[in-house]
Design an enzyme around this catalytic site. Structure first.
Site, PDB file in Angstrom:
ATOM      1  N   ARG A 174     -35.112 -27.526   5.392  1.00  0.00           N
ATOM      2  CA  ARG A 174     -35.041 -26.060   5.412  1.00  0.00           C
ATOM      3  C   ARG A 174     -34.271 -25.707   6.683  1.00  0.00           C
ATOM      4  O   ARG A 174     -34.593 -26.198   7.762  1.00  0.00           O
ATOM      5  CB  ARG A 174     -36.461 -25.497   5.454  1.00  0.00           C
ATOM      6  CG  ARG A 174     -36.643 -24.112   6.071  1.00  0.00           C
ATOM      7  CD  ARG A 174     -36.177 -22.988   5.195  1.00  0.00           C
ATOM      8  NE  ARG A 174     -36.830 -22.898   3.906  1.00  0.00           N
ATOM      9  CZ  ARG A 174     -37.851 -22.087   3.624  1.00  0.00           C
ATOM     10  NH1 ARG A 174     -38.364 -21.316   4.556  1.00  0.00           N
ATOM     11  NH2 ARG A 174     -38.363 -22.049   2.412  1.00  0.00           N
ATOM     12  N   HIS A 228     -32.144 -21.758  -2.727  1.00  0.00           N
ATOM     13  CA  HIS A 228     -33.474 -22.325  -2.571  1.00  0.00           C
ATOM     14  C   HIS A 228     -33.791 -22.923  -3.941  1.00  0.00           C
ATOM     15  O   HIS A 228     -34.550 -22.348  -4.725  1.00  0.00           O
ATOM     16  CB  HIS A 228     -34.465 -21.212  -2.202  1.00  0.00           C
ATOM     17  CG  HIS A 228     -35.793 -21.711  -1.736  1.00  0.00           C
ATOM     18  ND1 HIS A 228     -36.181 -23.027  -1.838  1.00  0.00           N
ATOM     19  CD2 HIS A 228     -36.832 -21.053  -1.163  1.00  0.00           C
ATOM     20  CE1 HIS A 228     -37.409 -23.159  -1.346  1.00  0.00           C
ATOM     21  NE2 HIS A 228     -37.827 -21.973  -0.923  1.00  0.00           N
ATOM     22  N   LYS A 284     -27.958 -25.904  17.431  1.00  0.00           N
ATOM     23  CA  LYS A 284     -28.147 -26.191  16.010  1.00  0.00           C
ATOM     24  C   LYS A 284     -27.267 -27.331  15.524  1.00  0.00           C
ATOM     25  O   LYS A 284     -27.746 -28.269  14.905  1.00  0.00           O
ATOM     26  CB  LYS A 284     -27.840 -24.940  15.201  1.00  0.00           C
ATOM     27  CG  LYS A 284     -28.850 -23.846  15.425  1.00  0.00           C
ATOM     28  CD  LYS A 284     -28.386 -22.598  14.717  1.00  0.00           C
ATOM     29  CE  LYS A 284     -28.703 -21.363  15.511  1.00  0.00           C
ATOM     30  NZ  LYS A 284     -27.954 -20.213  15.054  1.00  0.00           N
ATOM     31  N   ARG A 294     -45.523 -22.091   3.064  1.00  0.00           N
ATOM     32  CA  ARG A 294     -45.819 -22.516   1.696  1.00  0.00           C
ATOM     33  C   ARG A 294     -44.847 -23.563   1.180  1.00  0.00           C
ATOM     34  O   ARG A 294     -45.252 -24.509   0.504  1.00  0.00           O
ATOM     35  CB  ARG A 294     -45.952 -21.324   0.770  1.00  0.00           C
ATOM     36  CG  ARG A 294     -44.668 -20.729   0.251  1.00  0.00           C
ATOM     37  CD  ARG A 294     -44.961 -19.574  -0.648  1.00  0.00           C
ATOM     38  NE  ARG A 294     -45.716 -18.547   0.080  1.00  0.00           N
ATOM     39  CZ  ARG A 294     -46.413 -17.593  -0.500  1.00  0.00           C
ATOM     40  NH1 ARG A 294     -46.503 -17.538  -1.799  1.00  0.00           N
ATOM     41  NH2 ARG A 294     -47.016 -16.683   0.220  1.00  0.00           N
ATOM     42  N   THR A 295     -43.563 -23.426   1.482  1.00  0.00           N
ATOM     43  CA  THR A 295     -42.614 -24.416   0.969  1.00  0.00           C
ATOM     44  C   THR A 295     -42.880 -25.784   1.593  1.00  0.00           C
ATOM     45  O   THR A 295     -42.859 -26.812   0.923  1.00  0.00           O
ATOM     46  CB  THR A 295     -41.171 -23.965   1.248  1.00  0.00           C
ATOM     47  OG1 THR A 295     -40.980 -22.685   0.651  1.00  0.00           O
ATOM     48  CG2 THR A 295     -40.157 -24.931   0.670  1.00  0.00           C
TER      49      THR A 295
END
Lengths: 333, 439
Positions: free
Chosen positions: A107, A135, A85, A57-58
């Site tokens: 994100r 967030h 990472k 959704r984001t």
């Protein structure tokens, strides 16, 4: 707000800056109700959506916001575990710079990853959720929705219920709400309460019932027992029994209480079915408002001059957007 | 054989013997020959003697660091015995004891011998290997401790991780009790630490980083106090970071239990606030803690509860440290900044006298290892450090001799410029810009 290159968290924003974003979001919210819900504000600009952690959704919300503003968008999605990472982040920054991208939405599973990019990039960076840190756009859309529902933020009693420790949504909510003068009460398992959490300016209730008592808004956090919370609580069943927000518990709140959840919901665990779909629930409005809030953030950040100077903060004119009057809405580049 | 050497007119500090006076120090044949008028007159009239004017500088026993990571064998991209020893002497350290968490770890005779031999070949600082407590540092099976001590190990430790199993810790203490070496404990309960990356408190809450509570350290120390009491063995607690740990050590010592402790420079000048901005150069294990912990550590150094001052020099490559906070490795370098940071943290504010600081960086670490040394006694090995305590300099990691550039002190102005480091009478470091100072 327009003085900023990046939006990394609500901790950094002043109350005035938050209000500016909310006011801009209201204008864009109206744009979304039009037959052609699109303005040219970001025409010629490119936004990159970097999702190192799965999100539906984001990511969709940001992508939609970018498209509604006429930006070009590129998407990058990877699972954090499949790559080194640190190296990916560094290389990503270099690539972004080389591709001449103007705005980056990130994100990441590591708290602070957006800060790393922001330090290394000329492009504006928007934190779309970093680890268990913040967030900010979710926080803003929650506050926007509360203001829309209740007409104000100052003086509201807001209960935030659930796994506060692992919730970036909770942190952004607490920073924003306290700055705008709300009374924030949190509740959740003691094993999921972060150290010295009162220093956000919130109070910690001993039970969900106590937190909900007299609340104007109840914001229910998602429980991730399968991941972060393993070992912190005995079972989902026990969680639902002690911390689940049920219709009975909601009755302790104000009669016209607003019920919120950042989604995705675990129905029957942190939120009962009838609460999720009940008359007080604004969970779907939150989703719609999310697009408008993200449009506002993208718009305001895009108004920074390349030299680092910034354009004057102003609410975009609705009249102008109706006519697609480009000089009013397009960023000064 | 080198010519005799005279360090002329310095402030000679030998805390082991309570000496603090301005005088000459004579060195001959790699040994301390005597001080001032106490030196043999033949030596004083020897025309071949090299005279180095060190007026205004401090002349003290060569500094000793009981806790460094030299990364060799196995991780030579981070550091080698040579680069580590070069960093050591540049920081005024004549002796470094290196931890066994290399790759492979120092858990058998050939590896311990290799480190010793390599240290001698390099010929800079003395390199004293610390061997592993358990094979592979896996915490399952004890190493052949006596063999390792014969090979040159000066202590045993599984540093990098704790000896988690209380039964193994008990046996290690029993087996070392009569060997005169400590078991150096990396005190950290792995369960309480979990996936924590910084101190648990308001800063970790605000930054959304998983916290490591102070008791992750202290509960292991509490257990080890009981094991030391039971066995009569000597526990040395590495890199003490927490106030609660200090309390436990203090109480145990008052009961006559053999427990000692060390801390590292960063715990005395920084708190968890240094992590602000997700700065990976402030990521270390144990983590930087609260102001209260910092104050307790200073007090514990003052009253001797913490016997010695180490560095926990932990070099990493820039690539390792460049990225998000969660995935960066723990650790910072310390050999080239330790003296300056300790002077700034302890001596300048008056927490400790200069002789008090030198004691904790020379004779005390030797004592913890159950060895004689760290003194300028005539006949002793001529390990000597000369530094100008008033000279201020700016930390530039790019100028480090260590391969590690990971320091939170970049750009800090520190007191205490090292001018000269001697090991066994040989000059192993001489500051480049010291011509005006060393005449």
């Amino acid at each position: 707000m327009t003085a900023r290159k990046d939006l990394l968290g609500l901790e950094d924003l002043s109350a005035d800056e938050i209000v500016t974003i909310l006011d801009n979001a209201r204008t864009f919210r109206e744009v979304l109700d039009r037959p052609i819900p699109k303005v040219p504000s970001l025409r010629g600009m490119t936004a990159a959506n970097l999702f190192f952690e799965p999100s539906t959704r984001t990511r969709l919300s940001f992508e939609l916001a970018e498209k509604r503003l006429s930006a070009d968008t590129v998407n990058f999605q990877t699972s954090g575990s499949s790559v080194s990472k640190g190296e990916t982040l560094r290389d990503t920054a270099r690539n972004i710079e080389a591709m001449g991208i103007h705005l980056v939405v990130i994100r990441h599973q590591a708290s602070g990853a957006p800060h790393y990019l922001a330090r290394h990039l000329e492009a504006g960076v928007i934190n779309a959720g970093d680890g268990t840190h913040e967030h900010p756009t979710q926080g803003l859309l929650d506050i926007y929705t509360m203001r829309e529902q209740r007409g104000r933020i100052a003086g509201l009693r807001v209960a935030i219920v659930g796994d506060v420790m692992h919730s970036r949504v909770a942190r952004s909510n607490m920073w924003g709400l306290v700055k705008l003068g709300a009374e924030v009460v949190i509740a959740g398992p003691p094993t999921m309460m972060p150290a010295e959490v009162e220093r956000f300016g919130v109070s910690v209730a001993r039970s969900v019932d106590e937190a909900i008592e007299g609340a104007d808004v109840v914001n229910i956090l998602r429980i991730q027992l399968e991941r972060q919370c393993a070992g912190l609580y005995p079972s989902l069943r026990e969680y639902a029994r002690v911390y689940g927000v049920t219709a009975e518990r909601i009755r302790r709140a104000k009669p016209d209480v607003t019920v919120m959840h950042p989604g995705p919901m675990n129905r029957g665990v942190e939120i009962a079915q009838d609460v999720a779909d009940g008359e007080h629930s604004v969970i779907l409005q939150q989703v719609t408002n999310g697009v408008a809030v993200r449009m506002a953030v993208l718009y305001l950040l895009s108004r920074r001059e390349p030299s680092g100077d910034v354009a004057e903060s102003e609410t975009p004119s609705v009249e102008a957007t109706k006519n697609h009057d480009e000089p009013t809405l397009s960023p000064r580049r | 054989m080198t010519n005799p050497l005279c360090l002329r007119g310095g402030r000679v500090l030998d805390p082991a013997r309570g000496i603090d006076r301005v005088q000459d120090l004579w060195i001959e044949g790699g040994k301390i020959a005597g001080w001032g008028e106490d030196a043999p007159s033949a030596l004083r009239s020897n025309p071949k003697a090299e005279i180095v004017d060190v007026r205004g500088a401090v002349v003290c026993p060569g500094l000793v660091d009981i806790h460094v990571h030299l990364r060799e064998p196995g991780q030579e991209d981070r550091e080698t015995i040579e680069t580590g020893a070069r960093a050591a002497v540049r920081g005024g350290f004549a002796t470094v004891a290196c931890m066994p968490n290399t790759d492979p770890p120092l858990d058998d005779r050939p590896r311990v011998e290799y480190v010793r031999r390599r240290g001698l070949e390099v010929g800079l600082a003395r390199v004293l290997p610390i061997a592993a407590v358990t094979k592979g540092q896996q915490g399952m099976e004890l190493t052949e401790i006596e063999d390792l001590v014969e090979a040159g190990a000066v202590a045993i430790s599984d540093d990098g991780k704790p000896v988690r199993n209380a039964e193994l810790m008990r046996r290690a203490l029993e087996l070392t009790r009569d060997l005169g070496i400590p078991v150096i404990q990396h005190a950290e309960d792995p369960d309480l630490k979990g996936v924590g990356v910084m101190h648990e408190g308001w800063v970790s809450t605000r930054m959304g980083l998983k916290g490591i509570p102070d008791i992750a350290e202290s509960v292991i120390v509490a257990r080890d106090v009981l094991l030391a009491e039971l066995t009569g063995g000597h526990v040395h607690v590495a890199h003490v970071s927490a106030a609660k740990t200090v309390d436990l050590i203090r109480q145990a010592r008052a009961r006559g239990i053999r427990i000692t402790g060390e801390t590292a420079p960063h715990y005395l000048v920084l708190t968890d606030e240094a992590v602000e901005g997700y700065d990976t150069s402030a990521k270390m294990n144990p983590p930087l803690r609260s102001e209260r912990d910092r104050d307790a550590l200073i007090e514990a150094v003052q009253d001797g509860t913490l016997d010695c001052l180490a560095t926990d020099h932990a070099p990493h490559t820039d690539i390792d440290k460049d990225g998000d906070f969660d995935s960066a490795p723990f650790g910072i370098v310390g050999l080239e900044t330790a003296l300056g940071v300790y002077l700034k943290a302890l001596v300048e504010p008056g927490h400790l006298t200069l002789p008090g600081l030198i004691a904790r960086m020379t004779v005390e670490p030797y004592r913890v290892l159950g060895r004689r040394g760290g003194t300028l006694e005539p006949g002793a090995e001529a390990d000597v450090t000369v530094f100008d305590p008033s000279h201020r300099w700016t930390v530039r990691a790019s100028e480090f001799a260590s391969k590690g550039r990971n320091t939170p002190f970049e750009g800090w102005e520190l007191p205490g410029r090292v001018l000269l480091t001697l090991v066994g009478g040989r000059t192993v470091f001489r500051a480049e810009t010291s011509e005006a100072t060393l005449r």
